[in-house]
Motif scaffolding. Structure first.
Motif, PDB file in Angstrom:
ATOM      1  N   TYR B  30       0.836  -1.194   0.000  1.00 54.83           N
ATOM      2  CA  TYR B  30       0.000   0.000   0.000  1.00 54.83           C
ATOM      3  C   TYR B  30       0.874   1.248   0.000  1.00 54.83           C
ATOM      4  CZ  TYR B  30      -3.779  -3.222   1.027  1.00 54.83           C
ATOM      5  OH  TYR B  30      -4.680  -4.254   0.959  1.00 54.83           O
ATOM      6  N   GLY B  34       3.743   8.226   0.900  1.00 59.53           N
ATOM      7  CA  GLY B  34       5.025   7.878   0.282  1.00 59.53           C
ATOM      8  C   GLY B  34       6.251   8.410   1.010  1.00 59.53           C
ATOM      9  N   GLN B  35       6.069   9.077   2.153  1.00 60.72           N
ATOM     10  CA  GLN B  35       7.212   9.757   2.773  1.00 60.72           C
ATOM     11  C   GLN B  35       8.172   8.806   3.489  1.00 60.72           C
ATOM     12  OE1 GLN B  35       7.568  13.288   2.010  1.00 60.72           O
ATOM     13  NE2 GLN B  35       6.213  12.223   0.597  1.00 60.72           N
ATOM     14  N   LEU B  37       7.809   5.181   2.427  1.00 61.78           N
ATOM     15  CA  LEU B  37       7.924   4.132   1.406  1.00 61.78           C
ATOM     16  C   LEU B  37       8.796   4.557   0.228  1.00 61.78           C
ATOM     17  CD1 LEU B  37       7.227   1.399   0.351  1.00 61.78           C
ATOM     18  CD2 LEU B  37       5.016   2.240  -0.412  1.00 61.78           C
ATOM     19  N   THR B 111       1.103  10.715   6.201  1.00 64.85           N
ATOM     20  CA  THR B 111      -0.192  10.495   6.849  1.00 64.85           C
ATOM     21  C   THR B 111      -0.033   9.773   8.187  1.00 64.85           C
ATOM     22  OG1 THR B 111      -0.554   8.318   5.858  1.00 64.85           O
ATOM     23  CG2 THR B 111      -1.248  10.237   4.559  1.00 64.85           C
ATOM     24  N   GLU B 124       6.851   9.724  16.574  1.00 66.07           N
ATOM     25  CA  GLU B 124       6.048  10.306  17.649  1.00 66.07           C
ATOM     26  C   GLU B 124       4.673   9.649  17.797  1.00 66.07           C
ATOM     27  OE1 GLU B 124       7.706  11.980  15.374  1.00 66.07           O
ATOM     28  OE2 GLU B 124       9.074  13.330  16.414  1.00 66.07           O
TER      29      GLU B 124
END
Ligand SMILES: Cc1cc2nc3c(=O)[nH]c(=O)nc-3n(C[C@H](O)[C@H](O)[C@H](O)COP(=O)(O)OP(=O)(O)OC[C@H]3O[C@@H](n4cnc5c(N)ncnc54)[C@H](O)[C@@H]3O)c2cc1C
Ligand code: FES
Ligand code: FES
Lengths: 166, 276
Positions: B30, B34-35, B37, B111, B124
């Protein structure tokens, strides 16, 4: 449409105010679409894993990392790079302040710096120097030592705040 | 280095995403913001993935109140958490945590669902979720299920989520009157992953502490929690050294991180005005 798996993706987007249509490999990053497919080499690729900020451009009004954004995810997006921002005059005051304050040496980081700073100078509030540094903390510069960059952004912020005092 | 992927498909709905994942026959992955992946793909950490882009699925968006819980859609971006009024009012811990994540440009796309699924031990949100007693909503080929945050994180980048399951939302109890939330981390540079950090929720006279950067997963610090419940900050600062289980890496040694845990705890206790 992209209903099933594709290796090549058809895209329509707006780049620097011009509508474009193109087909790219599924793994194409935004930064490579700009530099390789469109010849817009103003935005730079440095670390290619999100750390240095050299690839920062504006997508739908917000900064993004060109190296961490797949072009395939940008169907319909509105993209602005340093070329378009220069031509439109949107950051002319910021660029002037960078030049006057010597806020660049080799210039590799500058297009990303300008994109990040643009969002800041368009906000209503004038942040403290600390706030400017915090906002710019995702953009690395190996030459200037940052002081001049913060100065240039601060000068622009003050100019804009004074300019349209309502 | 450039990412190598096997294919890309845009999912219209959760159902569609699940069927694409099945179609990918073991190579599915999924893609949300994308940050994490895309960074991993760029580093060559995996190749040939069939990316199922879930970022356009409407059902995974939005923040809403349901009874006495705030339900946050998986696609809610870090920058939205930072600005969302419901989050600020009902789960201030997350509103305080979001600005600590990376930088503007990354927060604009990353996200909450991606961060929780990725399960970086220094991130976090996972520690906040543990401190808040959050519940994760998952949906897979065999239907829906809920998992408590304390049961979700299994190890280094490992969670209870099956590969084909989608994290659809996070459900968090809304803050009661007088409830207080605080988070503090120590980093080398602003926006870096934390060397050590703690998230604290004070409900009545009970404290819940989630630690990040201090183990192979987010940790609930029960020894320090019991000490703070008694108002004994010194005992809490001692206890936390045993609650955490940090690793050594090029950023910092395990001993140093353990020391920082005590420093962060004392600073947070002072901020919250815990007795002594
Ligand atoms: C330079 C840099 C610094 C960073 N610093 C921090 C930091 O200080 N703190 C921090 O917390 N994070 C940090 N991050 C990571 C960032 O927060 C990512 O946005 C987040 O970890 C992943 O969210 P995403 O939406 O981008 O997910 P993606 O990158 O799209 O996906 C990440 C993983 O989760 C899976 N996934 C995503 N969404 C779902 C879902 N809904 N259901 C099931 N699986 C899913 C994907 O398959 C993938 O394996 C940093 C990233 C970078 C590049
Ligand atoms: S090239 Fe994108 S952040 Fe360095
Ligand atoms: S001017 Fe050279 S990196 Fe910034």
């Amino acid at each position: 449409m992209t209903d099933t798996f594709r290796n090549r993706i058809d895209l329509e987007m707006t780049v620097n105010g011009e509508p474009i249509e193109l087909t790219v490999p599924a793994a194409r990053h935004l930064i490579d679409l700009l530099r390789t497919d469109l010849g817009l080499t103003g935005s730079h690729a440095g670390c290619e894993h999100g750390v240095c900020g050299a690839c920062t451009v504006i997508v739908d009004g917000e900064t993004v990392r060109g190296c961490l954004t797949l072009a395939a995810q940008l169907q319909g997006a509105e993209i602005w790079t340093v070329e378009g921002l220069t031509e439109s005059g949107a950051i002319a005051d910021l660029q002037k302040a960078f030049v006057e304050r010597n806020a660049l040496q080799c210039g590799f980081c500058t297009p990303g710096m300008l994109a990040s700073a643009k969002v800041l100078i368009e906000r209503d509030a004038v942040p403290s120097r600390e706030g400017i540094r915090e906002h710019m903390s995702g953009n690395y510069c190996r030459c200037t030592g940052y002081e001049a960059i913060v100065d240039a952004i601060e000068t622009t912020l003050r100019g804009r705040a004074g300019g349209d005092a309502r | 280095m450039k990412a190598s992927i096997g294919g890309y498909a845009r999912a219209r709905s959760i159902e569609h995403a699940l069927s694409l994942f099945a179609e990918a026959d073991g190579a599915g992955r999924y893609l949300a913001g994308g940050q994490s992946l895309v960074a991993a793909l760029n580093l060559g950490a995996s190749a040939g993935d069939m990316l199922v882009d879930i970022s356009g699925i409407e059902a995974l968006r939005g923040v809403r109140i349901e009874g006495d819980r705030l339900v946050i859609g998986a696609l809610t971006r870090h920058s939205e958490i930072e600005r969302n009024d419901l989050v600020a009012r009902h789960v201030p811990l997350l509103a305080k945590a979001a600005p600590l994540i990376a930088h503007d440009a990354i927060r604009n796309r990353g996200t909450i669902g991606g961060s929780l699924s990725h399960a970086d031990p220094a991130a976090e949100y996972p520690a906040c979720a543990v401190a808040l007693d959050a519940i994760f909503n998952l949906e897979g080929p065999n239907g829906r299920r809920d998992v408590a945050a304390s049961e979700f994180f299994k190890g280094l980048f490992e969670t209870d989520r099956a590969e084909d399951e989608i994290l659809t939302a996070v459900s968090v109890p809304v803050a009661q009157a007088g409830e207080r939330h605080a988070i503090l981390e120590l980093t080398r540079r602003s926006g870096d992953y934390a060397l050590a950090g703690l998230a604290i929720v004070v409900r009545g006279d009970r404290h819940r502490i989630g630690a990040f950067g201090l183990g192979d997963r987010p940790l609930l610090c029960e020894g320090a929690m019991a000490a703070l419940d008694r108002g004994d900050v010194d005992a809490a600062a001692t206890a936390i050294a045993d609650d955490v289980d940090p690793m050594s890496d090029i950023q910092a040694s395990a001993d140093y991180r353990r020391h920082l845990a005590g420093v962060v705890l004392r600073r947070l206790a002072a901020e919250l005005g815990v007795a002594r």
